[in-house]
Write a protein that holds these residues in place. Structure first.
Motif, mmCIF file in Angstrom:
data_model
loop_
_atom_site.group_PDB
_atom_site.id
_atom_site.type_symbol
_atom_site.label_atom_id
_atom_site.label_comp_id
_atom_site.label_asym_id
_atom_site.label_seq_id
_atom_site.Cartn_x
_atom_site.Cartn_y
_atom_site.Cartn_z
ATOM 1 N N ASP A 30 0.804 -1.220 0.000
ATOM 2 C CA ASP A 30 0.000 0.000 0.000
ATOM 3 C C ASP A 30 0.839 1.272 0.000
ATOM 4 N N LEU A 31 2.189 1.126 0.016
ATOM 5 C CA LEU A 31 3.056 2.299 -0.091
ATOM 6 C C LEU A 31 3.709 2.417 -1.464
ATOM 7 N N CYS A 32 4.411 1.343 -1.886
ATOM 8 C CA CYS A 32 5.165 1.432 -3.150
ATOM 9 C C CYS A 32 4.461 0.767 -4.325
ATOM 10 N N GLY A 33 3.446 -0.052 -4.046
ATOM 11 C CA GLY A 33 2.695 -0.685 -5.122
ATOM 12 C C GLY A 33 3.278 -1.980 -5.650
ATOM 13 N N LYS A 34 4.467 -2.375 -5.167
ATOM 14 C CA LYS A 34 5.061 -3.632 -5.618
ATOM 15 C C LYS A 34 4.243 -4.806 -5.091
ATOM 16 N N PHE A 39 4.891 -9.642 2.690
ATOM 17 C CA PHE A 39 5.348 -8.326 3.121
ATOM 18 C C PHE A 39 6.242 -7.720 2.053
ATOM 19 N N CYS A 40 6.364 -6.403 2.117
ATOM 20 C CA CYS A 40 7.213 -5.687 1.162
ATOM 21 C C CYS A 40 8.622 -5.582 1.729
ATOM 22 N N TYR A 41 9.590 -6.112 1.003
ATOM 23 C CA TYR A 41 10.982 -6.059 1.434
ATOM 24 C C TYR A 41 11.529 -4.644 1.405
ATOM 25 N N PHE A 42 10.920 -3.781 0.614
ATOM 26 C CA PHE A 42 11.446 -2.427 0.438
ATOM 27 C C PHE A 42 10.854 -1.463 1.468
ATOM 28 N N CYS A 43 9.565 -1.599 1.746
ATOM 29 C CA CYS A 43 8.888 -0.706 2.699
ATOM 30 C C CYS A 43 8.802 -1.306 4.096
ATOM 31 N N ARG A 45 6.745 -3.528 5.331
ATOM 32 C CA ARG A 45 5.359 -3.541 5.801
ATOM 33 C C ARG A 45 4.671 -4.818 5.329
ATOM 34 N N PRO A 46 3.775 -5.367 6.150
ATOM 35 C CA PRO A 46 3.005 -6.518 5.687
ATOM 36 C C PRO A 46 2.003 -6.087 4.624
ATOM 37 N N VAL A 47 1.565 -7.027 3.816
ATOM 38 C CA VAL A 47 0.529 -6.707 2.840
ATOM 39 C C VAL A 47 -0.745 -6.344 3.594
ATOM 40 N N PRO A 48 -1.632 -5.558 2.984
ATOM 41 C CA PRO A 48 -2.858 -5.133 3.682
ATOM 42 C C PRO A 48 -3.664 -6.291 4.264
#
Length: 220
Positions: A30-34, A39-43, A45-48
């Motif tokens: 929900d931040l970078c769109g990847k 979870f996002c390795y870049f941000c 954060r877990p997925v929504p």
């Protein structure tokens, strides 16, 4: 490392399988769109879909994970700790200025060696945070060698254990994955009575991936 013993990963007081198995297709961060599965390795954060469903814990001291610039985000296990303890863990890419605001006299460095003191024996009043280096052993040694501040920090270590890491490494099995080292650093620092799983959640994703790899290996 002499004396490295296996640890029982199944004894951890976490059960990630029901929650993580329920995740279906990859979803956009929900931040970078990847798009990613859990979870996002870049941000970090877990997925929504996992919001509010995975454990969140507080830790007894802050930690900065200094990541080598060539360490691939998708290979790092340090992000697991950031997701589970977002208020106490920071992940920073190594640079000439990344330690400018760090006081080496009040910071401990997790790094093995003859001058390293076991974290269980270290007086908690002597440090405010711990730095962990994320990268290959060669990269880690290079960062410490090139940084005056890292060299000045008091070095700490943890009791030797055999890694449960599934990815091949050209080292003996006493070299743990970064998340294992982070987990045991906090676990070994526990001094207020008998440890009862207070920091096991740090291994939440690691245990899930470990169990998945073991199951797939047995199937073949």
């Amino acid at each position: 490392m002499v004396g490295a013993q296996p640890y029982d990963i199944e004894a951890l007081k976490i059960e990630p399988k029901p929650v993580l198995d329920a995740c279906g297709e990859r979803l956009a961060c929900d931040l970078c769109g990847k798009k990613t599965k859990f979870f996002c390795y870049f941000c970090c954060r877990p997925v929504p879909q996992l919001a509010g469903k995975i454990p969140q814990i507080r830790l007894p001291f802050k930690m900065d994970v200094i990541k080598h610039a060539r360490e691939l985000d998708g290979k790092s296990t340090a992000v697991h700790a950031k997701i589970i303890a977002p208020e106490d863990i920071e992940i920073i890419t190594y640079s000439d200025t990344c330690l400018d605001d760090v006081d080496p006299s009040r910071t401990a460095l997790l790094f093995p060696g003859p001058d390293a003191q076991d974290i269980s024996e270290l007086d908690a009043s002597t440090f405010d945070r711990v730095i962990v280096i994320d990268g290959t052993w060669s990269q880690a040694k290079g960062m410490v060698h090139n940084s005056i501040k890292l060299r000045r920090m008091q070095k700490v270590t943890v009791k030797p254990r055999r890694t449960r890491f599934w990815r091949y490494q050209n080292l003996d099995d006493s070299f743990m994955a970064t998340i294992e080292a982070i987990y045991f650093l906090y676990r070994d620092s526990f001094k207020n009575g008998e440890y009862d799983g207070e920091y096991d959640a740090l291994m939440y994703f690691y245990k899930y991936f470990y169990d998945f790899i073991q199951m797939r290996t047995r199937a073949h």
